[in-house]
Design a protein around this motif. Sequence first.
Motif, PDB file in Angstrom:
ATOM      1  N   TYR A   1       0.807  -1.208   0.000  1.00  0.00           N
ATOM      2  CA  TYR A   1       0.000   0.000   0.000  1.00  0.00           C
ATOM      3  C   TYR A   1       0.851   1.274   0.000  1.00  0.00           C
ATOM      4  N   PRO A   2       1.661   1.483  -1.042  1.00  0.00           N
ATOM      5  CA  PRO A   2       2.457   2.716  -1.106  1.00  0.00           C
ATOM      6  C   PRO A   2       1.546   3.934  -1.186  1.00  0.00           C
ATOM      7  N   SER A   3       1.822   4.927  -0.354  1.00  0.00           N
ATOM      8  CA  SER A   3       0.957   6.100  -0.251  1.00  0.00           C
ATOM      9  C   SER A   3       1.615   7.386  -0.717  1.00  0.00           C
ATOM     10  N   ALA A   4       2.928   7.389  -0.864  1.00  0.00           N
ATOM     11  CA  ALA A   4       3.632   8.596  -1.295  1.00  0.00           C
ATOM     12  C   ALA A   4       4.871   8.189  -2.073  1.00  0.00           C
ATOM     13  N   VAL A   5       5.300   9.080  -2.977  1.00  0.00           N
ATOM     14  CA  VAL A   5       6.491   8.815  -3.780  1.00  0.00           C
ATOM     15  C   VAL A   5       7.269  10.106  -3.931  1.00  0.00           C
ATOM     16  N   CYS A   6       8.593   9.989  -3.978  1.00  0.00           N
ATOM     17  CA  CYS A   6       9.481  11.143  -4.060  1.00  0.00           C
ATOM     18  C   CYS A   6      10.675  10.790  -4.939  1.00  0.00           C
ATOM     19  N   ILE A   7      11.131  11.752  -5.750  1.00  0.00           N
ATOM     20  CA  ILE A   7      12.256  11.529  -6.662  1.00  0.00           C
ATOM     21  C   ILE A   7      13.301  12.625  -6.450  1.00  0.00           C
ATOM     22  N   ASN A   8      14.582  12.297  -6.641  1.00  0.00           N
ATOM     23  CA  ASN A   8      15.618  13.318  -6.507  1.00  0.00           C
ATOM     24  C   ASN A   8      15.773  14.094  -7.818  1.00  0.00           C
ATOM     25  N   ARG A   9      16.579  15.151  -7.775  1.00  0.00           N
ATOM     26  CA  ARG A   9      16.689  16.021  -8.941  1.00  0.00           C
ATOM     27  C   ARG A   9      17.359  15.342 -10.127  1.00  0.00           C
ATOM     28  N   LYS A  10      18.277  14.413  -9.860  1.00  0.00           N
ATOM     29  CA  LYS A  10      18.923  13.682 -10.957  1.00  0.00           C
ATOM     30  C   LYS A  10      17.983  12.678 -11.601  1.00  0.00           C
ATOM     31  N   GLY A  11      16.985  12.272 -10.852  1.00  0.00           N
ATOM     32  CA  GLY A  11      16.057  11.280 -11.371  1.00  0.00           C
ATOM     33  C   GLY A  11      16.576   9.864 -11.313  1.00  0.00           C
ATOM     34  N   ASP A  12      17.612   9.633 -10.494  1.00  0.00           N
ATOM     35  CA  ASP A  12      18.180   8.290 -10.424  1.00  0.00           C
ATOM     36  C   ASP A  12      17.858   7.579  -9.110  1.00  0.00           C
ATOM     37  N   LYS A  13      16.996   8.194  -8.297  1.00  0.00           N
ATOM     38  CA  LYS A  13      16.616   7.567  -7.036  1.00  0.00           C
ATOM     39  C   LYS A  13      15.195   7.977  -6.676  1.00  0.00           C
ATOM     40  N   ILE A  14      14.384   6.979  -6.344  1.00  0.00           N
ATOM     41  CA  ILE A  14      12.988   7.203  -5.997  1.00  0.00           C
ATOM     42  C   ILE A  14      12.706   6.503  -4.675  1.00  0.00           C
ATOM     43  N   TRP A  15      11.888   7.139  -3.846  1.00  0.00           N
ATOM     44  CA  TRP A  15      11.457   6.532  -2.593  1.00  0.00           C
ATOM     45  C   TRP A  15       9.931   6.416  -2.590  1.00  0.00           C
ATOM     46  N   THR A  16       9.418   5.328  -2.046  1.00  0.00           N
ATOM     47  CA  THR A  16       7.976   5.211  -1.832  1.00  0.00           C
ATOM     48  C   THR A  16       7.723   4.927  -0.353  1.00  0.00           C
ATOM     49  N   ALA A  17       6.688   5.562   0.191  1.00  0.00           N
ATOM     50  CA  ALA A  17       6.286   5.323   1.578  1.00  0.00           C
ATOM     51  C   ALA A  17       5.222   4.241   1.571  1.00  0.00           C
ATOM     52  N   ASN A  18       5.545   3.088   2.115  1.00  0.00           N
ATOM     53  CA  ASN A  18       4.665   1.920   2.075  1.00  0.00           C
ATOM     54  C   ASN A  18       3.881   1.824   3.379  1.00  0.00           C
ATOM     55  N   ARG A  19       2.623   2.197   3.306  1.00  0.00           N
ATOM     56  CA  ARG A  19       1.846   2.459   4.506  1.00  0.00           C
ATOM     57  C   ARG A  19       1.705   1.252   5.419  1.00  0.00           C
ATOM     58  N   PHE A  20       1.432   0.077   4.849  1.00  0.00           N
ATOM     59  CA  PHE A  20       1.108  -1.051   5.718  1.00  0.00           C
ATOM     60  C   PHE A  20       2.193  -2.126   5.789  1.00  0.00           C
ATOM     61  N   SER A  21       3.303  -1.930   5.108  1.00  0.00           N
ATOM     62  CA  SER A  21       4.483  -2.724   5.459  1.00  0.00           C
ATOM     63  C   SER A  21       5.399  -1.890   6.348  1.00  0.00           C
ATOM     64  N   ASN A  22       4.954  -0.641   6.633  1.00  0.00           N
ATOM     65  CA  ASN A  22       5.647   0.241   7.570  1.00  0.00           C
ATOM     66  C   ASN A  22       7.118   0.428   7.215  1.00  0.00           C
ATOM     67  N   ASP A  23       7.349   0.726   5.942  1.00  0.00           N
ATOM     68  CA  ASP A  23       8.721   0.927   5.509  1.00  0.00           C
ATOM     69  C   ASP A  23       8.769   1.810   4.266  1.00  0.00           C
ATOM     70  N   ILE A  24       9.996   2.109   3.846  1.00  0.00           N
ATOM     71  CA  ILE A  24      10.250   2.949   2.682  1.00  0.00           C
ATOM     72  C   ILE A  24      11.021   2.119   1.661  1.00  0.00           C
ATOM     73  N   SER A  25      10.513   2.069   0.438  1.00  0.00           N
ATOM     74  CA  SER A  25      11.247   1.396  -0.639  1.00  0.00           C
ATOM     75  C   SER A  25      12.171   2.393  -1.318  1.00  0.00           C
ATOM     76  N   VAL A  26      13.387   1.948  -1.591  1.00  0.00           N
ATOM     77  CA  VAL A  26      14.340   2.734  -2.371  1.00  0.00           C
ATOM     78  C   VAL A  26      14.431   2.093  -3.749  1.00  0.00           C
ATOM     79  N   VAL A  27      14.178   2.877  -4.785  1.00  0.00           N
ATOM     80  CA  VAL A  27      14.101   2.344  -6.146  1.00  0.00           C
ATOM     81  C   VAL A  27      15.130   3.023  -7.033  1.00  0.00           C
ATOM     82  N   ASN A  28      15.834   2.225  -7.815  1.00  0.00           N
ATOM     83  CA  ASN A  28      16.707   2.734  -8.877  1.00  0.00           C
ATOM     84  C   ASN A  28      15.923   2.665 -10.178  1.00  0.00           C
ATOM     85  N   PRO A  29      15.429   3.804 -10.691  1.00  0.00           N
ATOM     86  CA  PRO A  29      14.595   3.755 -11.894  1.00  0.00           C
ATOM     87  C   PRO A  29      15.366   3.349 -13.146  1.00  0.00           C
ATOM     88  N   ASN A  30      16.667   3.570 -13.156  1.00  0.00           N
ATOM     89  CA  ASN A  30      17.462   3.182 -14.314  1.00  0.00           C
ATOM     90  C   ASN A  30      17.618   1.664 -14.404  1.00  0.00           C
TER      91      ASN A  30
END
Length: 610
Positions: A116-145
């Motif tokens: 249940y990801p509820s929020a997403v954030c990206i850095n200015r380079k666009g090479d790192k994304i975070w999602t706030a996962n509401r019910f696993s109570n954690d943050i995913s770190v994603v490499n979009p490349n």
Amino acid sequence: MKKNRFHIFTVLLLSGLLSLTGNVHAGNYLSPSRTVAVPGEEKIWVVLSTAPALLLLDLATEQPERRIDLDFQPSDMTVSPDGKTLYVTEYGTPGKLHAIQADNGKIKHSITVGDYPSAVCINRKGDKIWTANRFSNDISVVNPNKKTETARIPAVREPVALALSPSEETLAVANLLPFQSSLDRYISARITLIDARNDQVVENIALANGSQSIEGLCFSPDGNYLYATHVLSRFMFPTTQIERGWINTNALSIIDMQDKRYYNTLLLDQVDKGAANPRSATVSADGKRLYIALSGTHELMSIDLPGMHEKLELLKTGKLPDALTSFEELPDNLSFIHTEQKRIPLRGKGPRHVAEYNGQIYLSDYFSGGLDVIDPDKAENSRFIGLGEEPEPDAARKGELYFNDAAFCLQHWQSCISCHPDVRTDALNWDLMNDGLGNPKNTKSLVLAHVTPPCMITGIRKNAEIAVRAGIKWIQFAERSEEEAACIDAYLKSQTPLPSPHLQQGKPTAAAEKGKQVFEKAGCAECHNGPHFTDQNKYDVGTGEGEYAGTAFDTPGLREIWRTYPYLYDGRAKTLREVLTTFNPEDRHGKTSNLTEEEIDELTEYLLSL
């Protein structure tokens, strides 16, 4: 219009602002919940959360340019630095982060993230994304490349909003609710600070006592302060009145980022008028104003930021002449920043997200199918942009608005969601007046309340219909029509439990299957039976203390029990394991004392799967 100068902090301050309960009005109501700027263009994307769709709006013409219909429930989105890719979170278990081509709406690829990801954030380079996962109570770190999740970072409880600092060194996470026993004297939801360079938790910061429903986060332009909006509950008092914020107030908390510690909390309310349910917040491009969406009162709040900080510093150092409060007493002061704040009524209802584009303030109006546009210098020039055809609301949709609308409350201090976020629980004990004073009890989820009477922990209300009307009268201190109360009934009846994140591909795990057998063996099914796991009777299970010793409590249903902790009538148990072991005197709610540790684990896993 001038060449696009979108405020970069608005682009980065991506907080989860959608109250999602698993009931999507597909192809029906628009429910705009998020706006995101297109880099280098005078256009914004709007998330239409229950349509469900994404809409591209041309700010110059204020006309929709493109719509992308989705076959999943979107909770948040961000845009790649080149504007060509939309990253949209799918609210579900397991959660998904979809990379969508902005020009044609095709999904390029999808990445599995937490539940249940509820929020997403990206850095200015666009090479790192975070999602706030509401019910696993954690943050995913994603490499979009590389199109992969690279790390998981623990949060506290129900992370729903993210903000990336201007330096991109710190990621701030808003945890919606406290994770404590409700008997603790000091209870607060927390803000998690993460080192965004190495994906490590730096601090979990508690706010003022009673802080819950943290919904909005944003940094000051210099990165020295983090601002958080939330409800500040006065759970330590009986609910005998509503005036002067006796039950719930609405607050702005400040984190000192230089020391990474809690600084103070300021009330957004006025002495005789609440500022119910603050959501998103953003700082103006020049750093002079803090804007907050007041979703319960359908207003924009504007705060003189330099003036607020100057006043705070003078009070802290004892240099504020004729101060009527101390620095430590600010969370109880209803007038300290009265001269620094301005409230601007909106044309739409239920603002979820606020952002600044080209010097104008845009608010997404969840219940009105459009955007309010506010000129901060000339509020009288405000206007409303409709985003499409918005059908006439049915009874359930009206009830959803009423449930979120602080106009139902005397002086607008709170709405139903102030104590029942997403129709569930605020994780606090409240001393209500339905059964005398001096006996606070834990807030119950309202999901399935209409089909599992009686209501309230002691079953004092015969059914949910009575409870809804009593709540309007004795919690909101208001008189409303029978039609309005019936609409709230319709809305609550429309709510269904979310699938548990403890399931695997929608099915119980092997441990949960074994736990089902333990459930029968321990005699749990004798009372927790039927489709909702309650026989709707009352029993003395030995947990009552003080005047509640020997009291028979209503048998709670077990559907969605994985998200409604803490447990028992007074919220003393943080976990189900504590319910089954520590707080099960003489095996009076399940014969668990003779179970092995493995069986306790299996039983817990089964309960969490419901």
